[in-house]
Motif scaffolding. Structure first.
Motif, PDB file in Angstrom:
ATOM      1  N   THR A 133       0.848  -1.197   0.000  1.00  0.00           N
ATOM      2  CA  THR A 133       0.000   0.000   0.000  1.00  0.00           C
ATOM      3  C   THR A 133       0.882   1.244   0.000  1.00  0.00           C
ATOM      4  OG1 THR A 133      -0.070  -0.096   2.388  1.00  0.00           O
ATOM      5  CG2 THR A 133      -1.951  -1.047   1.215  1.00  0.00           C
ATOM      6  N   VAL A 134       0.328   2.350  -0.494  1.00  0.00           N
ATOM      7  CA  VAL A 134       1.046   3.628  -0.448  1.00  0.00           C
ATOM      8  C   VAL A 134       0.225   4.613   0.368  1.00  0.00           C
ATOM      9  CG1 VAL A 134       2.211   3.331  -2.659  1.00  0.00           C
ATOM     10  CG2 VAL A 134      -0.017   4.449  -2.585  1.00  0.00           C
ATOM     11  N   LEU A 135       0.899   5.657   0.826  1.00  0.00           N
ATOM     12  CA  LEU A 135       0.248   6.670   1.645  1.00  0.00           C
ATOM     13  C   LEU A 135       0.133   7.961   0.844  1.00  0.00           C
ATOM     14  CD1 LEU A 135      -0.369   5.713   4.501  1.00  0.00           C
ATOM     15  CD2 LEU A 135       1.346   7.342   5.314  1.00  0.00           C
ATOM     16  N   TYR A 136      -1.087   8.435   0.659  1.00  0.00           N
ATOM     17  CA  TYR A 136      -1.269   9.687  -0.075  1.00  0.00           C
ATOM     18  C   TYR A 136      -1.281  10.853   0.913  1.00  0.00           C
ATOM     19  CZ  TYR A 136      -3.519  13.453  -2.621  1.00  0.00           C
ATOM     20  OH  TYR A 136      -3.815  14.673  -3.160  1.00  0.00           O
ATOM     21  N   LEU A 137      -0.417  11.828   0.714  1.00  0.00           N
ATOM     22  CA  LEU A 137      -0.297  12.946   1.665  1.00  0.00           C
ATOM     23  C   LEU A 137      -0.431  14.309   0.986  1.00  0.00           C
ATOM     24  CD1 LEU A 137       2.645  11.740   4.000  1.00  0.00           C
ATOM     25  CD2 LEU A 137       0.197  11.666   4.454  1.00  0.00           C
ATOM     26  N   ASN A 138      -1.488  14.493   0.221  1.00  0.00           N
ATOM     27  CA  ASN A 138      -1.809  15.791  -0.384  1.00  0.00           C
ATOM     28  C   ASN A 138      -0.593  16.401  -1.104  1.00  0.00           C
ATOM     29  OD1 ASN A 138      -3.591  17.799  -1.053  1.00  0.00           O
ATOM     30  ND2 ASN A 138      -3.245  18.986   0.811  1.00  0.00           N
ATOM     31  N   TYR A 139      -0.122  17.592  -0.672  1.00  0.00           N
ATOM     32  CA  TYR A 139       1.043  18.210  -1.316  1.00  0.00           C
ATOM     33  C   TYR A 139       2.367  17.830  -0.631  1.00  0.00           C
ATOM     34  CZ  TYR A 139      -1.499  21.232  -4.557  1.00  0.00           C
ATOM     35  OH  TYR A 139      -2.257  21.709  -5.592  1.00  0.00           O
ATOM     36  N   GLY A 140       2.280  17.055   0.441  1.00  0.00           N
ATOM     37  CA  GLY A 140       3.509  16.651   1.127  1.00  0.00           C
ATOM     38  C   GLY A 140       4.166  17.767   1.899  1.00  0.00           C
ATOM     39  N   SER A 141       3.358  18.634   2.500  1.00  0.00           N
ATOM     40  CA  SER A 141       3.918  19.720   3.327  1.00  0.00           C
ATOM     41  C   SER A 141       4.265  19.179   4.709  1.00  0.00           C
ATOM     42  CB  SER A 141       2.897  20.849   3.460  1.00  0.00           C
ATOM     43  OG  SER A 141       1.795  20.395   4.217  1.00  0.00           O
ATOM     44  N   VAL A 142       4.886  20.005   5.519  1.00  0.00           N
ATOM     45  CA  VAL A 142       5.239  19.603   6.887  1.00  0.00           C
ATOM     46  C   VAL A 142       3.981  19.135   7.627  1.00  0.00           C
ATOM     47  CG1 VAL A 142       6.213  20.399   9.086  1.00  0.00           C
ATOM     48  CG2 VAL A 142       7.154  21.250   6.936  1.00  0.00           C
ATOM     49  N   GLU A 143       2.896  19.896   7.471  1.00  0.00           N
ATOM     50  CA  GLU A 143       1.628  19.556   8.140  1.00  0.00           C
ATOM     51  C   GLU A 143       1.095  18.216   7.628  1.00  0.00           C
ATOM     52  OE1 GLU A 143       1.924  22.720   6.510  1.00  0.00           O
ATOM     53  OE2 GLU A 143       2.799  23.432   8.399  1.00  0.00           O
ATOM     54  N   GLU A 172       2.724  15.393   9.297  1.00  0.00           N
ATOM     55  CA  GLU A 172       2.521  15.300  10.737  1.00  0.00           C
ATOM     56  C   GLU A 172       1.605  14.128  11.104  1.00  0.00           C
ATOM     57  OE1 GLU A 172       1.331  19.080  12.702  1.00  0.00           O
ATOM     58  OE2 GLU A 172       3.437  19.556  12.258  1.00  0.00           O
ATOM     59  N   GLY A 173       2.095  13.270  11.962  1.00  0.00           N
ATOM     60  CA  GLY A 173       1.273  12.153  12.452  1.00  0.00           C
ATOM     61  C   GLY A 173       1.097  11.004  11.473  1.00  0.00           C
ATOM     62  N   ALA A 174       1.626  11.138  10.254  1.00  0.00           N
ATOM     63  CA  ALA A 174       1.481  10.062   9.271  1.00  0.00           C
ATOM     64  C   ALA A 174       2.570   9.014   9.489  1.00  0.00           C
ATOM     65  CB  ALA A 174       1.582  10.625   7.866  1.00  0.00           C
ATOM     66  N   ASP A 175       2.155   7.740   9.506  1.00  0.00           N
ATOM     67  CA  ASP A 175       3.154   6.683   9.686  1.00  0.00           C
ATOM     68  C   ASP A 175       3.611   6.189   8.311  1.00  0.00           C
ATOM     69  OD1 ASP A 175       4.793   4.708  10.541  1.00  0.00           O
ATOM     70  OD2 ASP A 175       3.184   3.313  11.084  1.00  0.00           O
ATOM     71  N   VAL A 176       4.773   6.721   7.882  1.00  0.00           N
ATOM     72  CA  VAL A 176       5.233   6.421   6.522  1.00  0.00           C
ATOM     73  C   VAL A 176       6.365   5.400   6.508  1.00  0.00           C
ATOM     74  CG1 VAL A 176       4.552   8.723   5.743  1.00  0.00           C
ATOM     75  CG2 VAL A 176       6.912   8.337   6.473  1.00  0.00           C
ATOM     76  N   LYS A 177       6.728   4.904   7.668  1.00  0.00           N
ATOM     77  CA  LYS A 177       7.875   4.005   7.783  1.00  0.00           C
ATOM     78  C   LYS A 177       7.781   2.816   6.819  1.00  0.00           C
ATOM     79  CE  LYS A 177      11.024   3.297  11.511  1.00  0.00           C
ATOM     80  NZ  LYS A 177      11.480   4.629  11.713  1.00  0.00           N
ATOM     81  N   GLY A 178       8.810   2.654   6.010  1.00  0.00           N
ATOM     82  CA  GLY A 178       8.864   1.526   5.088  1.00  0.00           C
ATOM     83  C   GLY A 178       7.927   1.642   3.893  1.00  0.00           C
ATOM     84  N   LYS A 179       7.233   2.780   3.784  1.00  0.00           N
ATOM     85  CA  LYS A 179       6.222   2.936   2.729  1.00  0.00           C
ATOM     86  C   LYS A 179       6.684   3.880   1.618  1.00  0.00           C
ATOM     87  CE  LYS A 179       2.582   0.711   4.445  1.00  0.00           C
ATOM     88  NZ  LYS A 179       1.714   1.335   5.443  1.00  0.00           N
ATOM     89  N   LEU A 180       5.973   3.775   0.503  1.00  0.00           N
ATOM     90  CA  LEU A 180       6.091   4.802  -0.536  1.00  0.00           C
ATOM     91  C   LEU A 180       5.044   5.868  -0.252  1.00  0.00           C
ATOM     92  CD1 LEU A 180       6.393   2.972  -3.987  1.00  0.00           C
ATOM     93  CD2 LEU A 180       7.983   4.653  -3.062  1.00  0.00           C
ATOM     94  N   VAL A 181       5.465   7.120  -0.342  1.00  0.00           N
ATOM     95  CA  VAL A 181       4.548   8.236  -0.129  1.00  0.00           C
ATOM     96  C   VAL A 181       4.187   8.824  -1.489  1.00  0.00           C
ATOM     97  CG1 VAL A 181       4.345  10.557   0.833  1.00  0.00           C
ATOM     98  CG2 VAL A 181       5.487   8.757   2.147  1.00  0.00           C
ATOM     99  N   VAL A 182       2.911   9.116  -1.701  1.00  0.00           N
ATOM    100  CA  VAL A 182       2.460   9.737  -2.954  1.00  0.00           C
ATOM    101  C   VAL A 182       1.905  11.123  -2.648  1.00  0.00           C
ATOM    102  CG1 VAL A 182       0.975   9.525  -4.976  1.00  0.00           C
ATOM    103  CG2 VAL A 182       1.875   7.481  -3.881  1.00  0.00           C
ATOM    104  N   ASN A 206      11.336  10.804   7.742  1.00  0.00           N
ATOM    105  CA  ASN A 206      10.252  10.105   8.441  1.00  0.00           C
ATOM    106  C   ASN A 206      10.262   8.599   8.186  1.00  0.00           C
ATOM    107  OD1 ASN A 206       8.511  12.063   9.979  1.00  0.00           O
ATOM    108  ND2 ASN A 206       8.603  13.103   8.016  1.00  0.00           N
ATOM    109  N   GLY A 207      11.232   8.139   7.422  1.00  0.00           N
ATOM    110  CA  GLY A 207      11.410   6.691   7.271  1.00  0.00           C
ATOM    111  C   GLY A 207      10.762   6.062   6.056  1.00  0.00           C
ATOM    112  N   ALA A 208      10.243   6.894   5.130  1.00  0.00           N
ATOM    113  CA  ALA A 208       9.654   6.326   3.910  1.00  0.00           C
ATOM    114  C   ALA A 208      10.764   5.734   3.028  1.00  0.00           C
ATOM    115  CB  ALA A 208       8.900   7.406   3.139  1.00  0.00           C
ATOM    116  N   VAL A 209      10.406   4.798   2.159  1.00  0.00           N
ATOM    117  CA  VAL A 209      11.418   4.230   1.250  1.00  0.00           C
ATOM    118  C   VAL A 209      11.519   5.039  -0.038  1.00  0.00           C
ATOM    119  CG1 VAL A 209      11.216   1.872   2.130  1.00  0.00           C
ATOM    120  CG2 VAL A 209       9.785   2.588   0.197  1.00  0.00           C
ATOM    121  N   GLY A 210      10.484   5.856  -0.287  1.00  0.00           N
ATOM    122  CA  GLY A 210      10.543   6.661  -1.498  1.00  0.00           C
ATOM    123  C   GLY A 210       9.372   7.617  -1.594  1.00  0.00           C
TER     124      GLY A 210
END
Ligand SMILES: [Zn+2]
Length: 488
Positions: free
Chosen positions: A122-132, A135-145, A173-177
């Motif tokens: 699974t991937v984590l969608y984080l809007n524009y990827g700003s600091v906010e 915040e609180g998103a657990d992205v460890k080991g995940k791809l962030v979109v 924050n520990g994402a893989v990409g």
């Protein structure tokens, strides 16, 4: 009476000798013979364009170090003799890249940060990827979109700029990409594809993770954007990336000042010595970018200062730095400023020299001349050497921020760039700038003699002036200067 005159003459001769002026000192050490020797060596075909990572650039570095030593400049503690080793990585483009979301493939992809990866999760969608957003998103080991750019600024340029922050956020924050969805026109996309399809050279930090990936996927219709905003899985495969670490060298040396107090302060004399190498698919007879103007000339400004100060030290100390990898994105100077051999708040000025060409042999063009209070010393020195000093004739080109001086400026150190006389980016400059025609045998050495004397005399005035140079009021880097020198 006769004897009186002779005695008086002898006395006058002695006092004049004891008070040799700065100009006389400069005239006695800067000569055409040395200038030609250095430029013909550094810009010879044997140097093969002094490209980073070649044996030839190391020969150039040796030559510079040997010359500095001969002139009486000393190595600094903590470095390897006259060299500061600079760690680089070379990452080759991937041979295969595939990306899909919920089995729908995204087929227009550009890889900004490459590493081999085989991701299916699974991937984590984080809007524009700003600091906010992070915040609180657990992205460890995940791809962030994320969406490219920021609210209201999603063009390619803005996206490229803010993309760096997003990448860092995702990484720390520990994402893989990181995958960014970009909406852009064909031309910009083509440019980006070209940019990302060649080897990429960058500095290697001690804690760098060379497994992180950063990918842009082009959004061709609304579908892709809607898709990634749902709970999705992604499959990302990147293969064939080769990562090679290697070392380059900055050349660094110093000459202590003559004044017991002012010697704690340093003036930096700097220039890059690398150039762009040899043309890959050259059909013509000459395929070597000799880089006589860019930047053998810059190196010789620094060597000319070293020879003069070795013989006649100034009150302030002198630090000579010849950078590697300017042509790869100002990397040698970036590394130096992050790893200075002497604390940066003891550097009162950086007098950099970088050159593309000239179209007016009555001038020295100093990018940022009036941005520091050293302008008066420089104007006076250039005039005394038979030229005229002018400031940046093409501010729209943003040259100040496009050479090695910018890293020093951003740290707060007043840092203009001294260059050959030009009044505009015209055909005369284009004839030689990053061309195989930039050779030692089409330079005007009568002009260069005045040009180098102007630089060395400026150096003497600045390094002997009891008044410490600083940024002109209101300058972009004024505050950085206050911050750097507070508590001094
Ligand atoms: Zn260049």
């Amino acid at each position: 009476m006769k004897y009186f005159i002779i005695i008086t003459l002898v006395l006058i001769a002695q006092t004049t000798k004891a008070q040799e002026t700065d100009l006389e000192m400069v005239l006695s050490t800067v000569n055409k013979h040395d200038i030609q020797d250095h430029i013909y060596f550094l810009a010879s075909d044997e140097m093969r364009g002094r490209a980073l990572g070649t044996p030839e650039i190391d020969v150039a570095a040796d030559y510079i170090a040997t010359t500095l030593k001969e002139y009486g400049a000393q190595p600094l503690n903590g470095l390897s003799g006259y060299f500061q080793e600079v760690p680089f990585s070379n990452v080759s483009p991937a041979s295969k890249v595939e990306l899909s979301f919920n089995q729908t493939s995204a087929d227009q992809i550009a890889v900004l940060e490459a590493a081999n990866i085989d991701y299916s999760n699974t991937v984590l969608y984080l809007n524009y990827g700003s600091v906010e957003d992070f915040e609180g998103a657990d992205v460890k080991g995940k791809l962030v979109v994320v969406k490219g750019g920021s609210e209201g600024a999603s063009d390619l340029r803005s996206a490229f700029f803010v993309g760096r922050n997003k990448r860092q956020l995702a990484h720390t924050n520990g994402a893989v990409g990181l995958i960014e969805i970009i909406n852009t026109d064909d031309q910009s996309w083509g440019f980006l594809r070209n940019f990302t399809s060649t080897d990429k050279i960058s500095l290697v930090g001690p804690n760098d993770d060379q497994t992180f990936v950063h990918v842009w996927a082009r959004q061709q219709d609304q579908e892709l954007m809607e898709l990634v905003q749902e709970q999705v899985t992604a499959e990302l495969t990147i293969e064939g990336v080769q990562n090679t670490n290697f070392k380059g060298k900055n050349v660094v040396a110093m000459i202590p000042g003559s004044d017991p107090k002012l010697k704690d302060e340093f003036v930096i004399y700097s220039a890059h010595y690398d150039h762009v190498g040899v043309a890959k698919n050259a059909g013509g007879a000459d395929s070597i970018y000799n880089g006589a103007r860019d930047n053998a000339v810059g190196v010789v400004t620094v060597l000319s200062a070293a020879k003069n100060l070795g013989k006649y030290p100034t009150q302030r100390s002198a630090l000579f730095i010849l950078f590697t990898a300017e042509e790869k994105g100002l990397l040698g100077s970036e590394y130096y400023v992050s790893n200075p051999a002497v604390p940066l708040n003891r550097m009162v000025f950086c007098f950099n020299s970088d050159n593309g060409g000239y179209n007016d042999t009555s001038l020295a063009t100093i990018i940022g001349l009036n941005r520091t209070t050293a302008n008066k010393d420089i104007v006076k020195a250039v005039e005394a050497s038979g030229l005229k000093a002018i400031d940046d004739p093409a501010p729209e080109q943003n040259l100040f921020d496009r050479s090695d001086n910018v890293h020093f400026a951003a740290a707060g150190i007043p840092a203009p760039t001294y260059g050959l006389g030009f009044t505009a980016f015209d055909a005369e400059i284009a004839k030689y700038y990053h061309q195989v025609t930039d050779n030692p045998d089409n330079l005007d050495y009568d002009y260069l003699l005045k040009f180098f004397r102007s630089y060395v005399l400026s150096a003497r005035y600045i390094a002997n002036n009891p008044q410490k140079p600083f940024w002109s009021e209101g300058d972009k880097y004024y505050e950085a200067g206050l911050l750097l020198y507070q508590g001094n």
